[in-house]
Scaffold this motif. Sequence first.
Motif, PDB file in Angstrom:
ATOM      1  N   MET A   1     -57.730 -85.782  80.871  1.00 38.65           N
ATOM      2  CA  MET A   1     -56.647 -85.529  80.383  1.00 38.65           C
ATOM      3  C   MET A   1     -57.167 -85.909  78.810  1.00 38.65           C
ATOM      4  SD  MET A   1     -53.000 -87.303  80.288  1.00 38.65           S
ATOM      5  CE  MET A   1     -52.048 -86.062  81.227  1.00 38.65           C
ATOM      6  N   PHE A   2     -56.693 -84.855  78.067  1.00 38.41           N
ATOM      7  CA  PHE A   2     -56.755 -84.831  76.455  1.00 38.41           C
ATOM      8  C   PHE A   2     -55.153 -85.015  75.895  1.00 38.41           C
ATOM      9  CE2 PHE A   2     -60.427 -82.653  77.819  1.00 38.41           C
ATOM     10  CZ  PHE A   2     -61.651 -83.219  77.240  1.00 38.41           C
ATOM     11  N   VAL A   3     -55.087 -85.864  74.981  1.00 32.84           N
ATOM     12  CA  VAL A   3     -53.904 -86.155  74.518  1.00 32.84           C
ATOM     13  C   VAL A   3     -54.122 -86.288  72.718  1.00 32.84           C
ATOM     14  CG1 VAL A   3     -54.070 -88.717  74.864  1.00 32.84           C
ATOM     15  CG2 VAL A   3     -51.986 -87.694  74.269  1.00 32.84           C
ATOM     16  N   LYS A   4     -53.174 -85.834  72.033  1.00 28.75           N
ATOM     17  CA  LYS A   4     -53.410 -86.060  70.538  1.00 28.75           C
ATOM     18  C   LYS A   4     -52.897 -87.559  70.258  1.00 28.75           C
ATOM     19  CE  LYS A   4     -51.969 -81.273  69.695  1.00 28.75           C
ATOM     20  NZ  LYS A   4     -50.755 -80.286  69.010  1.00 28.75           N
ATOM     21  N   SER A   5     -53.494 -87.887  69.325  1.00 19.58           N
ATOM     22  CA  SER A   5     -53.412 -89.359  68.875  1.00 19.58           C
ATOM     23  C   SER A   5     -51.901 -89.793  68.518  1.00 19.58           C
ATOM     24  CB  SER A   5     -54.272 -89.725  67.565  1.00 19.58           C
ATOM     25  OG  SER A   5     -53.922 -88.920  66.357  1.00 19.58           O
ATOM     26  N   ILE A  25     -58.643 -89.077  77.049  1.00 15.47           N
ATOM     27  CA  ILE A  25     -59.344 -88.856  75.921  1.00 15.47           C
ATOM     28  C   ILE A  25     -58.407 -88.415  74.715  1.00 15.47           C
ATOM     29  CG2 ILE A  25     -61.190 -87.039  74.774  1.00 15.47           C
ATOM     30  CD1 ILE A  25     -62.100 -88.688  77.075  1.00 15.47           C
ATOM     31  N   ILE A  26     -58.573 -89.145  73.702  1.00 13.64           N
ATOM     32  CA  ILE A  26     -57.725 -89.136  72.598  1.00 13.64           C
ATOM     33  C   ILE A  26     -58.217 -88.238  71.554  1.00 13.64           C
ATOM     34  CG2 ILE A  26     -56.285 -90.548  70.750  1.00 13.64           C
ATOM     35  CD1 ILE A  26     -56.854 -92.902  72.902  1.00 13.64           C
ATOM     36  N   LEU A  27     -57.330 -87.267  70.759  1.00 17.81           N
ATOM     37  CA  LEU A  27     -57.897 -86.433  70.050  1.00 17.81           C
ATOM     38  C   LEU A  27     -57.237 -86.573  68.570  1.00 17.81           C
ATOM     39  CD1 LEU A  27     -57.506 -83.184  72.046  1.00 17.81           C
ATOM     40  CD2 LEU A  27     -59.657 -84.275  71.846  1.00 17.81           C
ATOM     41  N   LYS A  28     -57.998 -86.355  67.423  1.00 17.30           N
ATOM     42  CA  LYS A  28     -57.434 -86.562  66.247  1.00 17.30           C
ATOM     43  C   LYS A  28     -57.992 -85.391  65.576  1.00 17.30           C
ATOM     44  CE  LYS A  28     -56.555 -89.700  62.441  1.00 17.30           C
ATOM     45  NZ  LYS A  28     -56.705 -91.018  62.036  1.00 17.30           N
ATOM     46  N   ASN A  29     -57.136 -84.775  64.879  1.00 14.16           N
ATOM     47  CA  ASN A  29     -57.350 -83.194  64.485  1.00 14.16           C
ATOM     48  C   ASN A  29     -58.213 -82.560  65.224  1.00 14.16           C
ATOM     49  OD1 ASN A  29     -56.191 -84.211  61.958  1.00 14.16           O
ATOM     50  ND2 ASN A  29     -57.910 -85.083  61.238  1.00 14.16           N
ATOM     51  N   SER A  34     -61.982 -91.100  70.997  1.00  7.21           N
ATOM     52  CA  SER A  34     -61.725 -92.315  71.840  1.00  7.21           C
ATOM     53  C   SER A  34     -61.212 -92.022  73.248  1.00  7.21           C
ATOM     54  CB  SER A  34     -60.667 -93.395  71.276  1.00  7.21           C
ATOM     55  OG  SER A  34     -60.845 -94.535  72.127  1.00  7.21           O
ATOM     56  N   LYS A  35     -61.790 -92.680  74.223  1.00  4.77           N
ATOM     57  CA  LYS A  35     -61.651 -92.654  75.635  1.00  4.77           C
ATOM     58  C   LYS A  35     -61.011 -93.550  76.244  1.00  4.77           C
ATOM     59  CE  LYS A  35     -65.234 -92.341  78.372  1.00  4.77           C
ATOM     60  NZ  LYS A  35     -66.613 -91.783  79.117  1.00  4.77           N
ATOM     61  N   LEU A  36     -60.075 -93.602  77.046  1.00  9.53           N
ATOM     62  CA  LEU A  36     -59.369 -94.738  77.611  1.00  9.53           C
ATOM     63  C   LEU A  36     -59.689 -94.736  79.203  1.00  9.53           C
ATOM     64  CD1 LEU A  36     -57.358 -97.142  77.177  1.00  9.53           C
ATOM     65  CD2 LEU A  36     -55.359 -95.307  77.599  1.00  9.53           C
ATOM     66  N   VAL A  37     -60.161 -95.699  79.684  1.00 13.87           N
ATOM     67  CA  VAL A  37     -60.570 -95.580  81.118  1.00 13.87           C
ATOM     68  C   VAL A  37     -60.105 -97.080  81.725  1.00 13.87           C
ATOM     69  CG1 VAL A  37     -62.579 -94.030  81.000  1.00 13.87           C
ATOM     70  CG2 VAL A  37     -63.021 -96.560  80.731  1.00 13.87           C
TER      71      VAL A  37
END
Length: 77
Positions: A1-5, A25-29, A34-37
């Motif tokens: 899963m991708f998510v904006k910061s 998966i954390i997205l910035k711009n 970063s990845k949270l597991v």
Amino acid sequence: MFVKSTEFKNNVGKFLQISQDEEVIILKNGKPISKLVSIKKEEAPLTKELVGVLKHMGDIDEDELKAERIKANDSTD
């Protein structure tokens, strides 16, 4: 899963829960930063890497280790 910061910051608890079942998966711009597991007991990363490596640590004397380190340093000079 991708998510904006920003969304991640606003809903940390939600994404911690989601990360128990899938990677977040954390997205910035728009770029992954970063990845949270989840760390499950059977998947502790360092434990898997060290299995067998530290098996005989109780048998090693500290003075013996120090002497080995000094000897190794002397031979590299």
